[in-house]
Write an enzyme that holds these catalytic residues in place. Structure first.
Site, short mmCIF file in Angstrom:
data_model
loop_
_atom_site.label_atom_id
_atom_site.label_comp_id
_atom_site.label_asym_id
_atom_site.label_seq_id
_atom_site.Cartn_x
_atom_site.Cartn_y
_atom_site.Cartn_z
NE ARG A 294 -22.23 -11.59 3.79
CZ ARG A 294 -21.20 -11.68 2.98
NH1 ARG A 294 -20.52 -12.81 2.90
NH2 ARG A 294 -20.82 -10.66 2.23
CD GLU B 89 -23.70 0.07 3.61
OE1 GLU B 89 -24.03 -0.58 4.61
OE2 GLU B 89 -24.17 -0.13 2.47
NE ARG C 172 -17.00 -24.47 -16.39
CZ ARG C 172 -16.59 -24.90 -17.58
NH1 ARG C 172 -15.30 -25.05 -17.81
NH2 ARG C 172 -17.45 -25.16 -18.52
CD GLU D 187 -27.51 -12.45 3.40
OE1 GLU D 187 -26.55 -11.78 3.01
OE2 GLU D 187 -28.69 -12.14 3.19
P1 NAD Z 1 -19.44 3.63 -6.60
O1 NAD Z 1 -18.61 2.47 -6.86
O2 NAD Z 1 -20.45 4.02 -7.62
O3 NAD Z 1 -18.50 4.88 -6.27
C1 NAD Z 1 -19.09 6.12 -5.99
C2 NAD Z 1 -18.50 7.23 -6.88
O4 NAD Z 1 -17.22 7.58 -6.38
C3 NAD Z 1 -18.31 6.83 -8.32
O5 NAD Z 1 -18.61 7.92 -9.14
C4 NAD Z 1 -16.82 6.52 -8.37
O6 NAD Z 1 -16.26 6.65 -9.65
C5 NAD Z 1 -16.26 7.56 -7.44
N1 NAD Z 1 -14.99 7.25 -6.82
C6 NAD Z 1 -14.55 6.06 -6.37
N2 NAD Z 1 -13.40 6.21 -5.72
C7 NAD Z 1 -13.07 7.52 -5.79
C8 NAD Z 1 -12.00 8.28 -5.29
N3 NAD Z 1 -11.05 7.75 -4.53
N4 NAD Z 1 -11.97 9.60 -5.57
C9 NAD Z 1 -12.97 10.17 -6.29
N5 NAD Z 1 -14.03 9.51 -6.76
C10 NAD Z 1 -14.08 8.18 -6.50
O7 NAD Z 1 -20.29 3.45 -5.24
P2 NAD Z 1 -19.91 2.85 -3.82
O8 NAD Z 1 -20.71 3.61 -2.85
O9 NAD Z 1 -18.47 2.72 -3.62
O10 NAD Z 1 -20.48 1.36 -3.90
C11 NAD Z 1 -21.85 1.14 -4.08
C12 NAD Z 1 -22.03 -0.24 -4.67
O11 NAD Z 1 -21.53 -1.22 -3.77
C13 NAD Z 1 -23.47 -0.59 -4.93
O12 NAD Z 1 -23.59 -1.21 -6.19
C14 NAD Z 1 -23.81 -1.59 -3.85
O13 NAD Z 1 -24.80 -2.50 -4.23
C15 NAD Z 1 -22.48 -2.25 -3.64
N6 NAD Z 1 -22.32 -2.86 -2.33
C16 NAD Z 1 -21.88 -4.15 -2.30
C17 NAD Z 1 -21.65 -4.76 -1.10
C18 NAD Z 1 -21.09 -6.15 -1.06
O14 NAD Z 1 -21.06 -6.75 0.01
N7 NAD Z 1 -20.59 -6.64 -2.17
C19 NAD Z 1 -21.89 -4.06 0.10
C20 NAD Z 1 -22.33 -2.76 0.03
C21 NAD Z 1 -22.54 -2.16 -1.20
N1 GLY Z 2 -23.36 -5.85 2.50
C1 GLY Z 2 -24.01 -7.02 2.99
C2 GLY Z 2 -23.15 -8.23 3.01
O1 GLY Z 2 -22.01 -8.20 2.65
O2 GLY Z 2 -23.61 -9.26 3.42
#
Ligand code: NAD
Ligand code: GLY
Length: 370
Positions: A248, A192, A128, A244
């Site tokens: 947001r 982004e 939790r 949100e």
């Molecule tokens: P990811 O986590 O898949 O990373 C992209 C790639 O880069 C992966 O292959 C990873 O292993 C590699 N990688 C990471 N760090 C590295 C480094 N320093 N050197 C070499 N390789 C590295 O993708 P992302 O773009 O970081 O994140 C996308 C995800 O984030 C999606 O699932 C999306 O929905 C989520 N997201 C969440 C929010 C939120 O507010 N929580 C906001 C935007 C995106």
């Molecule tokens: N990436 C959208 C949010 O954090 O609200």
């Protein structure tokens, strides 16, 4: 925003996400993994670092060194968005239970947004709720996913459909980790960054247009400024509307289209930032058709995304009906009514349920080449 001089002499920027007793700092700079006292955020004696097969070999040992004196376990997830699901999450819970971790354990997310979202959700739900710290290692996770407490996993029927709002204790953004990031993932993060200029700061958008070459070269100064400005905008929006209920949603510019693309592609082929790029241009075109931004401004948005090497149209195989079906599953749909983020001007955005069906259909037909 504060600047502190750390032990290694390089300035670390600090931004605070103001959420009352759940407020937390974001440390940004070169070498912050070394210079930040990460251990102060680990209340108990034990922690579990969650990483993946790509990031763990690069950075886990550095984190271990920083947590000398604590008992550090780790779990290594398979790499990729297609593993961001309940099966992937189970690997974290299994590691926690096998390791005998109790409620005093702290989780550390070491990786990109996939690792961060999954670790956050595991932290929100294990016994939790246990504390967690974000150490984001992609540009996208440093400017977006590690900040604001959205955690969760995908379902095969919809993106990020299972999750929780759960804030970390701290976010440690070490820009040095970007040195190992591929060009493709770096560009995905820029999508982004550009989003923040579009939704909240026209001057920042102009700055990005003028400094894009430096950013693409990963110039340290330009990068630190872009990350800092992005995190500040996100921190302000999250502080105003953590869960949100309203504003947001503007952080999701282009995401309704982008998430539909990701779900259509079964979380393969395109990375999140690429889908957001194509989706943001669609949102800009929709905003122009509603009379809010000019055709010339849409051209500037297309140009900056193209300069990053990002996609500006959806996958060719995607049809209007695919969009319509998948967009209905967006989390902004309320009482069956679709809500979309539009640009009111370059630098301001709002969420609206009032986009006429004809405008949306026209946009989708034109985007899908129909
Ligand atoms: P990811 O986590 O898949 O990373 C992209 C790639 O880069 C992966 O292959 C990873 O292993 C590699 N990688 C990471 N760090 C590295 C480094 N320093 N050197 C070499 N390789 C590295 O993708 P992302 O773009 O970081 O994140 C996308 C995800 O984030 C999606 O699932 C999306 O929905 C989520 N997201 C969440 C929010 C939120 O507010 N929580 C906001 C935007 C995106
Ligand atoms: N990436 C959208 C949010 O954090 O609200």
């Amino acid at each position: 925003m504060a600047i502190s001089e750390q032990a290694n002499g390089s300035p670390t920027r600090r931004i605070d996400v103001s959420l009352g007793y759940r407020s937390y700092p974001i440390f940004i700079g070169s070498g912050t993994i070394q210079s930040t006292d990460i251990a102060q955020y680990v209340g108990g004696s034990r922690l579990l670092v969650v990483s993946n097969t790509t990031v763990e070999p690069l950075y886990l040992d550095v984190i271990r060194d920083r947590l000398d004196g604590k008992s550090v376990d780790s779990v290594v997830l398979p790499d990729g968005e297609k593993f961001k699901n309940l099966d992937g999450l189970d690997l974290i819970f299994t590691a926690l239970l096998r390791g005998g971790h109790d409620r005093k354990t702290t989780l550390i997310a070491l990786g990109g947004g996939v690792v961060g979202d999954m670790t956050g959700f595991a932290a929100a739900s294990y016994q939790r709720g246990v504390p967690f710290v974000q150490i984001p290692t992609t540009l996208l996770s440093q400017v977006d996913s590690s900040v604001g407490g959205k955690t969760g996993v995908n379902h095969r029927l919809g993106k990020n459909m299972i999750g929780a709002f759960y804030q970390p204790l701290a976010v440690v953004v070490d820009t040095d980790t970007l040195a190992t990031l591929s060009e493709r993932e770096f560009a995905a993060g820029l999508a982004e960054v550009i989003k923040y200029g579009l939704i909240a700061d026209a001057d920042f958008f102009v700055w990005l247009e003028n400094h894009l070459d430096e950013l693409l070269r990963r110039d340290a100064g330009a990068l630190t400024y872009a990350i800092e400005r992005s995190c500040q905008i996100k921190a302000d929006v999250v502080a105003a509307d953590e869960t949100e209920q309203g504003v947001r949603a503007i952080l999701n510019l282009g995401h309704t289209f982008g998430h539909a693309i990701e779900t259509f592609l079964d979380y393969s082929d395109w990375v999140h930032g690429e889908a957001v790029s194509a989706g943001m241009l669609m949102a800009a075109q929709l905003s122009a058709s509603l009379g809010y931004v000019s055709v010339a401004e849409v051209a500037r948005i297309r140009m900056i995304l193209q300069r990053c090497g990002l996609p500006i149209t959806p996958p060719k195989s995607m049809q209007v009906d695919d969009f319509k079906r998948l967009m209905q599953r967006d989390k902004k749909v309320l009482d069956g009514q679709m809500r979309l983020v539009i640009l009111k001007s370059l630098g301001t955005a709002e969420v609206t349920a009032d986009v006429p069906e004809t405008h949306l259909r026209q946009l989708l037909m034109s985007a899908c080449g129909g």
